[in-house]
Design a protein around this motif. Structure first.
Motif, PDB file in Angstrom:
ATOM      1  N   LEU A 104     -34.319  15.951 -17.367  1.00 36.87           N
ATOM      2  CA  LEU A 104     -33.467  16.940 -16.690  1.00 36.87           C
ATOM      3  C   LEU A 104     -32.126  16.468 -16.883  1.00 36.87           C
ATOM      4  O   LEU A 104     -31.576  15.269 -16.924  1.00 36.87           O
ATOM      5  CB  LEU A 104     -33.482  16.947 -14.945  1.00 36.87           C
ATOM      6  CG  LEU A 104     -32.531  17.492 -14.258  1.00 36.87           C
ATOM      7  CD1 LEU A 104     -32.633  18.823 -14.251  1.00 36.87           C
ATOM      8  CD2 LEU A 104     -32.927  17.071 -12.773  1.00 36.87           C
ATOM      9  N   ASN A 146     -28.589  17.515 -15.501  1.00 36.22           N
ATOM     10  CA  ASN A 146     -27.467  18.439 -14.516  1.00 36.22           C
ATOM     11  C   ASN A 146     -26.019  18.255 -15.052  1.00 36.22           C
ATOM     12  O   ASN A 146     -25.363  17.042 -14.728  1.00 36.22           O
ATOM     13  CB  ASN A 146     -27.721  18.083 -13.051  1.00 36.22           C
ATOM     14  CG  ASN A 146     -27.056  19.120 -12.228  1.00 36.22           C
ATOM     15  OD1 ASN A 146     -26.300  19.783 -12.634  1.00 36.22           O
ATOM     16  ND2 ASN A 146     -27.150  18.638 -10.978  1.00 36.22           N
ATOM     17  N   THR A 203     -26.906  16.184  -8.074  1.00 39.68           N
ATOM     18  CA  THR A 203     -28.440  16.717  -8.185  1.00 39.68           C
ATOM     19  C   THR A 203     -29.038  16.300  -6.695  1.00 39.68           C
ATOM     20  O   THR A 203     -28.889  15.325  -6.338  1.00 39.68           O
ATOM     21  CB  THR A 203     -29.030  15.940  -9.401  1.00 39.68           C
ATOM     22  OG1 THR A 203     -28.176  16.405 -10.466  1.00 39.68           O
ATOM     23  CG2 THR A 203     -30.596  16.485  -9.474  1.00 39.68           C
ATOM     24  N   ASP A 224     -34.675  18.997  -7.598  1.00 39.19           N
ATOM     25  CA  ASP A 224     -34.563  19.107  -9.228  1.00 39.19           C
ATOM     26  C   ASP A 224     -35.483  17.713  -9.525  1.00 39.19           C
ATOM     27  O   ASP A 224     -36.189  17.801 -10.800  1.00 39.19           O
ATOM     28  CB  ASP A 224     -33.049  18.885  -9.514  1.00 39.19           C
ATOM     29  CG  ASP A 224     -32.273  20.232  -9.654  1.00 39.19           C
ATOM     30  OD1 ASP A 224     -33.089  21.304  -9.536  1.00 39.19           O
ATOM     31  OD2 ASP A 224     -31.197  20.225  -9.446  1.00 39.19           O
ATOM     32  N   VAL A 225     -35.235  16.781  -8.634  1.00 37.84           N
ATOM     33  CA  VAL A 225     -35.886  15.391  -9.062  1.00 37.84           C
ATOM     34  C   VAL A 225     -37.562  15.859  -9.125  1.00 37.84           C
ATOM     35  O   VAL A 225     -38.208  15.251  -9.983  1.00 37.84           O
ATOM     36  CB  VAL A 225     -35.674  14.274  -8.211  1.00 37.84           C
ATOM     37  CG1 VAL A 225     -36.491  13.239  -8.336  1.00 37.84           C
ATOM     38  CG2 VAL A 225     -34.226  14.027  -8.490  1.00 37.84           C
ATOM     39  N   ILE A 267     -38.647  17.874 -12.330  1.00 40.97           N
ATOM     40  CA  ILE A 267     -39.030  17.324 -13.381  1.00 40.97           C
ATOM     41  C   ILE A 267     -40.193  16.335 -13.390  1.00 40.97           C
ATOM     42  O   ILE A 267     -40.698  16.166 -14.303  1.00 40.97           O
ATOM     43  CB  ILE A 267     -37.697  16.507 -13.901  1.00 40.97           C
ATOM     44  CG1 ILE A 267     -37.777  16.207 -15.339  1.00 40.97           C
ATOM     45  CG2 ILE A 267     -37.450  15.286 -12.971  1.00 40.97           C
ATOM     46  CD1 ILE A 267     -37.706  17.176 -16.492  1.00 40.97           C
ATOM     47  N   ALA A 312     -34.125  11.508 -15.158  1.00 45.79           N
ATOM     48  CA  ALA A 312     -33.061  12.711 -15.037  1.00 45.79           C
ATOM     49  C   ALA A 312     -31.617  12.021 -15.219  1.00 45.79           C
ATOM     50  O   ALA A 312     -31.333  10.842 -14.852  1.00 45.79           O
ATOM     51  CB  ALA A 312     -33.224  12.886 -13.389  1.00 45.79           C
ATOM     52  N   SER A 321     -27.532  13.298 -14.559  1.00 44.95           N
ATOM     53  CA  SER A 321     -26.354  14.115 -13.905  1.00 44.95           C
ATOM     54  C   SER A 321     -25.014  13.642 -14.044  1.00 44.95           C
ATOM     55  O   SER A 321     -24.777  12.360 -14.150  1.00 44.95           O
ATOM     56  CB  SER A 321     -26.722  13.842 -12.385  1.00 44.95           C
ATOM     57  OG  SER A 321     -26.023  14.767 -11.763  1.00 44.95           O
ATOM     58  N   TYR A 375     -26.225  11.740  -7.615  1.00 45.10           N
ATOM     59  CA  TYR A 375     -27.310  12.357  -6.789  1.00 45.10           C
ATOM     60  C   TYR A 375     -27.081  12.317  -5.239  1.00 45.10           C
ATOM     61  O   TYR A 375     -26.447  11.346  -4.953  1.00 45.10           O
ATOM     62  CB  TYR A 375     -28.378  11.738  -7.265  1.00 45.10           C
ATOM     63  CG  TYR A 375     -28.775  11.614  -8.705  1.00 45.10           C
ATOM     64  CD1 TYR A 375     -29.663  12.588  -9.374  1.00 45.10           C
ATOM     65  CD2 TYR A 375     -28.209  10.592  -9.561  1.00 45.10           C
ATOM     66  CE1 TYR A 375     -30.057  12.353 -10.666  1.00 45.10           C
ATOM     67  CE2 TYR A 375     -28.398  10.634 -10.887  1.00 45.10           C
ATOM     68  CZ  TYR A 375     -29.276  11.428 -11.568  1.00 45.10           C
ATOM     69  OH  TYR A 375     -29.621  11.508 -12.739  1.00 45.10           O
ATOM     70  N   LEU A 421     -33.219   7.457 -12.701  1.00 47.29           N
ATOM     71  CA  LEU A 421     -31.917   8.383 -12.559  1.00 47.29           C
ATOM     72  C   LEU A 421     -30.768   7.704 -13.342  1.00 47.29           C
ATOM     73  O   LEU A 421     -30.462   6.501 -13.198  1.00 47.29           O
ATOM     74  CB  LEU A 421     -31.826   8.530 -11.217  1.00 47.29           C
ATOM     75  CG  LEU A 421     -32.897   9.134 -10.157  1.00 47.29           C
ATOM     76  CD1 LEU A 421     -32.047   9.043  -8.635  1.00 47.29           C
ATOM     77  CD2 LEU A 421     -32.775  10.389 -10.514  1.00 47.29           C
TER      78      LEU A 421
END
Length: 227
Positions: free
Chosen positions: A150, A152, A158, A162-163, A166, A179, A181, A185, A200
């Motif tokens: 993912l 963003n 985020t 969304d987490v 995915i 993920a 971003s 987050y 992340l």
């Protein structure tokens, strides 16, 4: 580290030490043509464009590239070419047991963010990572044989939804979920990612992904093989 090898000119029989050159893959990893010790040198009498190049695949990102054949000029005037044997290639990083430094991709657009994240995953050792721009209804921006991602690129952090999205896609594949971003987050996303052990990463405009949680730190250290 690439090692030199002894090569004898087939014309004058003079012995040389030959060090295969390294070529820069687009992912940042240097690659070399694998030359077995039994490789037989030949004299190049008639040069052609097709024969002067060979296709090799980077072992870090899996990308195929066209690179010059392994050859050198002997002082006797003969061009000596070394056959690549089984034509397999290896990454200099893989030989040394370490990845080369990641080469960031400057982020100016959302497409740049997706491309940067894809390049980063390839650098970690996930081959065949493809990008999807614009984002498909599935919400998966990056897809590879063993990873989904993912990205963003919005200005808002985020969220947990969304987490979870995915993560669910990764369960179906099955694959590793990661993920990225630009704006970070929110607390809910971080807490949910920690529960799911989902890596992340935050992207800055220089294109350098930074780990946000422990799962991301582990992925950075171990790469795809340890995921």
């Amino acid at each position: 580290m690439t090692k030199s090898m002894s090569v004898r000119c087939p014309s004058c029989r003079r012995e040389h030490r030959y060090l295969p050159p390294q070529y820069p893959c687009a992912c940042g990893a240097p690659v070399t043509v694998s030359l077995p010790p039994t490789s037989s040198p030949v004299s190049v009498r008639h040069r052609s464009w097709a024969d002067a190049w060979t296709e090799v695949a980077c072992q870090v990102c899996g990308r195929n590239g066209q690179w010059p054949q392994a050859e050198f000029e002997c002082p006797c005037g003969v061009t000596v070419r070394l056959g690549p044997g089984d034509a397999r290639t290896r990454s200099a990083a893989a030989e040394g047991g370490e990845r080369p430094p990641f080469r960031p991709l400057t982020i100016r657009t959302g497409h740049d963010a997706v491309a940067c994240a894809a390049q980063f995953l390839r650098w970690l050792g996930f081959p065949g990572v493809r990008t999807a721009v614009p984002r498909p209804p599935s919400g998966v921006d990056l897809h590879g044989p063993s990873v989904v991602g993912l990205v963003n690129a919005a200005t808002e952090p985020t969220g947990a939804e969304d987490v979870e999205t995915i993560w669910l896609h990764a369960l179906v594949e099955p694959a590793v979920a990661v993920a990225f971003s630009l704006a970070g987050y929110d607390r809910g996303a971080r807490a949910r990612a920690d529960e799911l052990r989902l890596p992340l990463f935050v992207l800055d405009l220089t294109g350098t992904p930074q780990p946000v949680n422990e799962a991301a730190d582990v992925l950075m250290r171990r790469g795809a093989e340890g995921a």
